[in-house]
Design a protein around this motif. Structure first.
Motif, mmCIF file in Angstrom:
data_model
loop_
_atom_site.group_PDB
_atom_site.id
_atom_site.type_symbol
_atom_site.label_atom_id
_atom_site.label_comp_id
_atom_site.label_asym_id
_atom_site.label_seq_id
_atom_site.Cartn_x
_atom_site.Cartn_y
_atom_site.Cartn_z
ATOM 1 N N UNK A 193 0.718 -1.250 0.044
ATOM 2 C CA UNK A 193 -0.229 -0.024 -0.124
ATOM 3 C C UNK A 193 0.851 1.427 -0.032
ATOM 4 N N UNK A 194 1.959 1.370 0.552
ATOM 5 C CA UNK A 194 2.706 2.441 0.872
ATOM 6 C C UNK A 194 3.945 2.658 -0.291
ATOM 7 N N UNK A 195 4.532 1.604 -0.695
ATOM 8 C CA UNK A 195 5.727 1.457 -1.599
ATOM 9 C C UNK A 195 5.649 0.939 -2.828
ATOM 10 N N UNK A 196 4.412 0.147 -3.065
ATOM 11 C CA UNK A 196 4.382 -0.406 -4.340
ATOM 12 C C UNK A 196 4.564 -2.111 -4.368
ATOM 13 N N UNK A 197 4.381 -2.520 -5.625
ATOM 14 C CA UNK A 197 4.437 -4.017 -5.638
ATOM 15 C C UNK A 197 6.004 -4.714 -5.663
ATOM 16 N N UNK A 198 6.726 -3.899 -6.197
ATOM 17 C CA UNK A 198 8.365 -4.357 -6.508
ATOM 18 C C UNK A 198 9.007 -4.385 -5.004
ATOM 19 N N UNK A 199 8.623 -3.167 -4.303
ATOM 20 C CA UNK A 199 9.354 -3.176 -3.087
ATOM 21 C C UNK A 199 8.869 -4.358 -2.270
ATOM 22 N N UNK A 200 7.245 -4.547 -2.353
ATOM 23 C CA UNK A 200 6.780 -5.532 -1.418
ATOM 24 C C UNK A 200 7.398 -6.803 -1.779
ATOM 25 N N UNK A 201 7.602 -7.123 -3.071
ATOM 26 C CA UNK A 201 7.953 -8.420 -3.425
ATOM 27 C C UNK A 201 9.576 -8.706 -2.924
ATOM 28 N N UNK A 202 10.306 -7.687 -2.886
ATOM 29 C CA UNK A 202 11.572 -7.893 -2.134
ATOM 30 C C UNK A 202 11.329 -8.025 -0.656
ATOM 31 N N UNK A 203 10.623 -7.358 -0.027
ATOM 32 C CA UNK A 203 10.326 -7.427 1.304
ATOM 33 C C UNK A 203 9.773 -9.088 1.669
ATOM 34 N N UNK A 204 8.872 -9.344 0.874
ATOM 35 C CA UNK A 204 8.343 -10.432 1.099
ATOM 36 C C UNK A 204 9.414 -11.752 0.880
ATOM 37 N N UNK A 205 10.251 -11.727 0.070
ATOM 38 C CA UNK A 205 11.462 -12.438 -0.135
ATOM 39 C C UNK A 205 12.373 -12.664 1.025
ATOM 40 N N UNK A 206 12.554 -11.458 1.690
ATOM 41 C CA UNK A 206 13.540 -11.287 2.851
ATOM 42 C C UNK A 206 12.542 -11.837 3.954
ATOM 43 N N UNK A 207 11.465 -11.780 4.149
ATOM 44 C CA UNK A 207 10.539 -12.025 5.416
ATOM 45 C C UNK A 207 10.317 -13.678 5.292
ATOM 46 N N UNK A 208 10.310 -14.164 4.251
ATOM 47 C CA UNK A 208 9.939 -15.662 4.052
ATOM 48 C C UNK A 208 11.550 -16.545 4.106
ATOM 49 N N UNK A 209 12.444 -15.764 3.488
ATOM 50 C CA UNK A 209 13.695 -16.423 3.535
ATOM 51 C C UNK A 209 14.659 -15.989 4.572
ATOM 52 N N UNK A 210 14.598 -15.122 5.305
ATOM 53 C CA UNK A 210 15.563 -14.582 6.160
ATOM 54 C C UNK A 210 16.785 -13.686 5.458
ATOM 55 N N UNK A 211 17.856 -13.533 6.155
ATOM 56 C CA UNK A 211 19.015 -12.876 5.586
ATOM 57 C C UNK A 211 19.217 -13.264 4.138
ATOM 58 N N UNK A 212 19.499 -12.133 3.213
ATOM 59 C CA UNK A 212 19.832 -12.616 1.971
ATOM 60 C C UNK A 212 20.748 -11.925 1.303
ATOM 61 N N UNK A 213 21.684 -12.272 0.362
ATOM 62 C CA UNK A 213 22.508 -11.154 -0.175
ATOM 63 C C UNK A 213 21.741 -10.761 -1.566
ATOM 64 N N UNK A 214 22.502 -9.667 -1.959
ATOM 65 C CA UNK A 214 21.785 -9.125 -3.042
ATOM 66 C C UNK A 214 21.520 -10.124 -4.276
ATOM 67 N N UNK A 215 22.506 -11.005 -4.402
ATOM 68 C CA UNK A 215 22.425 -11.699 -5.657
ATOM 69 C C UNK A 215 21.556 -12.731 -5.461
ATOM 70 N N UNK A 216 21.383 -13.213 -4.073
ATOM 71 C CA UNK A 216 20.200 -14.176 -3.780
ATOM 72 C C UNK A 216 18.821 -13.525 -3.848
ATOM 73 N N UNK A 217 18.805 -12.580 -3.563
ATOM 74 C CA UNK A 217 17.493 -11.688 -3.724
ATOM 75 C C UNK A 217 16.914 -11.548 -5.038
ATOM 76 N N UNK A 218 18.171 -11.385 -5.904
ATOM 77 C CA UNK A 218 17.724 -11.310 -7.469
ATOM 78 C C UNK A 218 17.326 -12.577 -8.219
ATOM 79 N N UNK A 219 17.976 -13.818 -7.602
ATOM 80 C CA UNK A 219 17.486 -15.054 -8.144
ATOM 81 C C UNK A 219 16.133 -15.411 -7.667
ATOM 82 N N UNK A 220 15.718 -15.213 -6.514
ATOM 83 C CA UNK A 220 14.477 -15.431 -6.002
ATOM 84 C C UNK A 220 13.457 -14.618 -6.295
ATOM 85 N N UNK A 221 13.639 -13.302 -6.757
ATOM 86 C CA UNK A 221 12.561 -12.428 -7.245
ATOM 87 C C UNK A 221 12.471 -12.348 -8.680
ATOM 88 N N UNK A 222 13.564 -12.830 -9.356
ATOM 89 C CA UNK A 222 13.642 -12.559 -10.896
ATOM 90 C C UNK A 222 13.589 -11.167 -11.340
#
Length: 551
Positions: free
Chosen positions: A16-45
């Motif tokens: 609601x506050x920052x849009x779908x892209x930011x929410x997608x990255x946030x959900x990736x971190x919430x579900x998978x814990x701490x991740x590096x930039x490369x790991x987030x790129x792979x999981x979020x595509x």
């Protein structure tokens, strides 16, 4: 661990506050814990640039934190063996705080005034700001002088409502091996710190720097010019963390960004909840005495972070009580009587050598119990309410017939209610199998006369000539987790309902006020009432979430 509905609720708030892209990255971190930039790129595509921008938004608004683990990084997320990489972790608690901005604003405005409240609003809206950005924003909005703005900022810092931001990429050491050994050998169960808690403990600056502010714009400008001089290091060379020790305090002050201190704000809301709980259980006089104790111990509470407040003498408490003109009628004996009432079981105030301290844990548990009992009464009815109160206070296993006798209810109705509460996760069930001839049982079955698989026990128990009894119990820790997850689910549903109502009435909202007539005006009035009702429900629901999650 964050529950499933808690993650969905947090992701909805970010969307609601920052849009779908930011929410997608946030959900990736919430579900998978701490991740590096490369790991987030792979999981979020998503592309690295988009992920980097989303992470910057989350960090700017205190919803994520970057850090580096001290131990060597290896595995699929590592670039080179033995090379430490920056990782990112989502801060679930700070995401929830975004719903409470209006409550935080109310706390600050009532204590420090409207000008400080307006300055504080800017920090809530923008996340992190430098002193110059705070001054520029306040000057553009209200045309206030620089000195006035900095005085207000100094008041916010002195009250600990604003703090210096944590380090951008702290170096997090591994868990202490000695602490683990002590926790295992100790009889008292000590839960180890989560990765998020370890990261924030290392990232937070010292108390002196965290709440240190010099309101002098000219001095800051001169110091900024000194800081901008060419550094002694070669261009392109990275600064190590141990080099920060050689920096001067003035350079640290200039480089510091400021943000809202959610910890102090939550403490104030917890104090308000404690006073309200005591007022309901006792009377206004007891609540007044407790409020005075909270105010008198506030300065020392930051230094001594325990489940109890700092000890206070009776004279100190009385002096704090009579500071308020409304309480001049309270006598010394009246204050002592209130403290004696609060010291009786359930013990909300502890006494030791003529000194008194508040037991926050007891008051919070009492408030949680009242909230749970209210939920049980509304959801399952009066019989379930009586059963729950009995089991909650007993704290042990009880048989169905005994429960029915204690609450003066029929066994059939009691059994039906117990099973319904068990299916919804409010009760735990055990089955006790009593065999007449234990010697004929195999050793393996002997060890499981009390078994959790009650279907198996019912089928096999009677074959040995025995009888079975269903036992019931309330597991307080699991019940609180269940209640909290249901609250997250309810908050998410309310937000989705509000979004649906707004989407269905877009045309009415887009109409000018002078053209809303007839059916359009009725639709607009209905939508306004629905929005007020949902917002009010969300605020009350968030109070309950804070009680179970933050206090």
């Amino acid at each position: 661990m964050v529950s499933q509905h808690g993650i969905l609720y947090a992701v909805h708030l970010i969307t609601n506050q920052f849009g779908n892209l930011v929410a997608k990255v946030c959900e990736c971190l919430l579900r998978n814990g701490a991740l590096t930039l490369q790991a987030i790129v792979r999981r979020t595509e998503l592309s690295p640039a988009k992920v980097r921008n989303c992470l910057l938004v989350l960090i700017q608004h205190n919803c994520a934190q970057a850090f580096i683990l001290e131990e060597s990084v290896s595995g699929e997320d590592a670039g080179e063996p033995g090379k430490a990489l920056t990782q990112y972790i989502a801060l679930f608690v700070n995401i929830l705080h975004r719903v409470r901005f209006s409550k935080f604003m109310d706390v600050v405005s009532k204590e420090l005034g409207g000008s400080c409240g307006e300055l504080f609003r800017g920090l809530l809206e923008h996340g992190r700001l430098t002193v110059k950005q705070i001054v520029d924003r306040a000057g553009a909005n209200a045309k206030e002088s620089t000195n006035t703005v900095q005085e207000d900022l100094g008041k916010l810092v002195m009250a600990h409502y604003v703090e210096c931001c944590p380090a951008p990429e702290p170096l997090v050491p591994p868990p202490d091996a000695d602490t683990k050994k002590r926790a295992k050998s100790s009889k008292v169960m000590v839960e180890p710190l989560t990765l998020e808690q370890r990261v924030m403990a290392v990232a937070m600056p010292s108390a002196m720097r965290r709440f240190s502010f010099v309101p002098n714009a000219d001095q800051v400008a001169d110091d900024q010019q000194n800081v901008n001089q060419p550094p002694s290091k070669d261009v392109g060379e990275k600064r190590k963390l141990h080099d920060l020790e050689s920096d001067t305090a003035l350079e640290e002050e200039v480089e510091c960004n400021w943000r809202a201190n959610f910890e102090e704000l939550l403490r104030r809301l917890r104090h308000k909840t404690c006073v309200d709980t005591i007022k309901v259980r006792f009377d206004d006089a007891a609540a007044t005495v407790l409020s005075a104790m909270l105010e008198a111990s506030r300065a020392e509470e930051d230094k001594v972070k325990t489940a109890n407040s700092v000890p206070l003498s009776l004279n100190t408490i009385y002096e704090e009580v009579v500071k308020n003109e409304k309480n001049h009628s309270m006598t010394f004996d009246h204050v002592r009587t209130c403290l004696e009432e609060l010291s009786c079981p359930p013990t909300f105030v502890k006494t030791d050598d003529e000194s008194y301290s508040i037991d926050f844990t007891k008051i919070t548990e009492a408030a949680q119990s009242e909230e749970i009992e209210s939920i049980v009464l509304k959801r399952f009815g009066e019989t379930a309410y009586k059963i729950f109160r009995l089991l909650f206070r007993a704290g042990c296993l009880m048989e169905t017939d005994k429960i029915a006798d204690r609450i003066f209810a029929e066994k059939k109705e009691t059994s039906k209610t117990l099973f319904k509460m068990w299916q919804d996760g409010y009760l735990l069930m055990e089955l006790l199998v009593l065999c007449k001839h234990l010697n004929i049982l195999p050793p393996a079955i002997k060890c499981y006369c009390i078994c959790r698989n009650w279907l198996w026990a019912v089928q096999t128990g009677p074959s040995y000539g025995g009888s079975s009894y269903l036992l019931w119990k309330v597991n307080k820790r699991l019940l609180r987790e269940t209640i909290l997850d249901e609250m997250f689910h309810a908050a998410l549903n309310l937000n989705l309902r509000l979004a649906h109502e707004i989407d269905q009435n877009k045309e009415v909202l887009n109409l000018p006020p002078d053209k809303r007539e007839g059916p359009d005006k009725q639709k607009f009035d209905r939508l306004r009432n629905v929005r007020l009702l949902i917002h009010s429900s969300l605020m009350k629901l968030d109070d309950a979430i804070m009680l179970f999650h933050d206090f």
